[in-house]
Scaffold this motif. Structure first.
Motif, PDB file in Angstrom:
ATOM      1  N   ARG A 132       0.846  -1.184   0.000  1.00 18.24           N
ATOM      2  CA  ARG A 132       0.000   0.000   0.000  1.00 18.24           C
ATOM      3  C   ARG A 132       0.883   1.234   0.000  1.00 18.24           C
ATOM      4  O   ARG A 132       1.999   1.190   0.478  1.00 18.24           O
ATOM      5  N   SER A 133       0.328   2.320  -0.479  1.00 21.41           N
ATOM      6  CA  SER A 133       1.054   3.583  -0.362  1.00 21.41           C
ATOM      7  C   SER A 133       0.315   4.441   0.658  1.00 21.41           C
ATOM      8  O   SER A 133      -0.915   4.433   0.728  1.00 21.41           O
ATOM      9  N   PHE A 134       1.079   5.127   1.480  1.00 25.50           N
ATOM     10  CA  PHE A 134       0.504   5.923   2.545  1.00 25.50           C
ATOM     11  C   PHE A 134       0.848   7.387   2.312  1.00 25.50           C
ATOM     12  O   PHE A 134       1.907   7.717   1.772  1.00 25.50           O
ATOM     13  N   GLN A 135      -0.041   8.260   2.769  1.00 24.97           N
ATOM     14  CA  GLN A 135       0.148   9.699   2.581  1.00 24.97           C
ATOM     15  C   GLN A 135       1.226  10.262   3.500  1.00 24.97           C
ATOM     16  O   GLN A 135       1.870  11.252   3.168  1.00 24.97           O
ATOM     17  N   SER A 136       1.396   9.614   4.660  1.00 19.93           N
ATOM     18  CA  SER A 136       2.368  10.110   5.639  1.00 19.93           C
ATOM     19  C   SER A 136       2.702   8.986   6.616  1.00 19.93           C
ATOM     20  O   SER A 136       2.087   7.919   6.592  1.00 19.93           O
ATOM     21  N   VAL A 137       3.646   9.250   7.506  1.00 19.33           N
ATOM     22  CA  VAL A 137       4.007   8.289   8.539  1.00 19.33           C
ATOM     23  C   VAL A 137       2.820   8.067   9.477  1.00 19.33           C
ATOM     24  O   VAL A 137       2.550   6.939   9.904  1.00 19.33           O
ATOM     25  N   GLU A 138       2.082   9.125   9.769  1.00 18.37           N
ATOM     26  CA  GLU A 138       0.908   8.994  10.633  1.00 18.37           C
ATOM     27  C   GLU A 138      -0.168   8.144   9.965  1.00 18.37           C
ATOM     28  O   GLU A 138      -0.851   7.376  10.632  1.00 18.37           O
ATOM     29  N   HIS A 139      -0.319   8.266   8.661  1.00 11.73           N
ATOM     30  CA  HIS A 139      -1.291   7.460   7.928  1.00 11.73           C
ATOM     31  C   HIS A 139      -0.905   5.983   7.984  1.00 11.73           C
ATOM     32  O   HIS A 139      -1.748   5.113   8.216  1.00 11.73           O
ATOM     33  N   GLU A 140       0.366   5.683   7.804  1.00 10.84           N
ATOM     34  CA  GLU A 140       0.792   4.275   7.874  1.00 10.84           C
ATOM     35  C   GLU A 140       0.627   3.733   9.287  1.00 10.84           C
ATOM     36  O   GLU A 140       0.205   2.592   9.487  1.00 10.84           O
TER      37      GLU A 140
END
Length: 154
Positions: free
Chosen positions: A39-47
Motif C-alpha cells: 500500500r502507499s501511505f500519505q504520511s508516517v501517521e497514515h501508515e
C-alpha cells in the motif's frame, strides 16, 4: 516501516492477546499483509493509523478463536519508555489489560501512543465524544482498580 512501528504493533497485539507467542504471530501477520499487498501511505501517521487498525482487527479475529487465551507476561524489553519502573509496569499495565476492549483501545492509543481524541475517533471510526467518554470511564475504572490494590497512582 517495520523498524519504525514493530514495537507499537507488538504492544498493541499484546494488549489484546495477552500472550507473547500470539502477539508475535499477530505482529508477523500484520507486516506480512503489508508485504503481500503493498500500500502507499500519505504520511508516517497514515501508515501508523493503518497498522493500528489492521492490528486491532486481526487481534479481534484471533480472540474469536477458541485456542487463544491470556497467559503470559509482557517481556521486559518491550515496555513503553513512559513506564518508570517494573512494579508500576506490572500494576498499571495489568489494570489496563483488564479493561473491556472498547476502553482498552482508547487508553492504549491515547496514553501509550500519544494520539488526541479526534485522532482516535478517526482511527477507530467512533465519534470524538464517545472517545472522550470512554477515556473518562476508563480512568475511573483504573482508579478504582489501582486504589483497591493500595495504589493511588491516578
Amino acid at each position: 516501516m517495520y523498524r519504525r512501528h514493530v514495537k507499537m504493533v507488538y504492544r498493541l497485539a499484546y494488549s489484546y492477546l495477552g500472550s507473547t507467542a500470539d502477539a508475535e504471530d499477530a505482529t508477523q501477520s500484520v507486516f506480512m499483509k503489508l508485504i503481500n499487498a503493498p500500500r502507499s501511505f500519505q504520511s508516517v501517521e497514515h501508515e501508523k493509523a493503518w497498522l493500528i487498525r489492521c492490528t486491532s482487527n486481526l487481534c479481534k479475529d484471533m480472540l474469536k478463536s477458541a485456542r487463544v487465551k491470556r497467559r503470559d507476561e509482557m517481556p521486559a524489553d518491550m515496555p513503553d519508555g513512559n513506564i518508570r519502573d517494573a512494579h508500576e509496569f506490572d500494576d498499571v499495565t495489568q489494570a489496563v489489560l483488564s479493561l473491556p476492549e472498547r476502553y482498552k483501545d482508547c487508553v492504549y492509543l491515547h496514553y501509550y501512543e500519544g494520539y488526541k481524541t479526534d485522532e482516535i475517533a478517526r482511527i477507530t471510526d467512533t465519534p470524538p465524544s464517545t472517545v472522550r467518554n470512554r477515556l473518562r470511564d476508563a480512568r475511573g475504572m483504573l482508579k478504582r482498580t489501582l486504589t483497591k490494590e493500595g495504589r493511588d497512582a491516578l
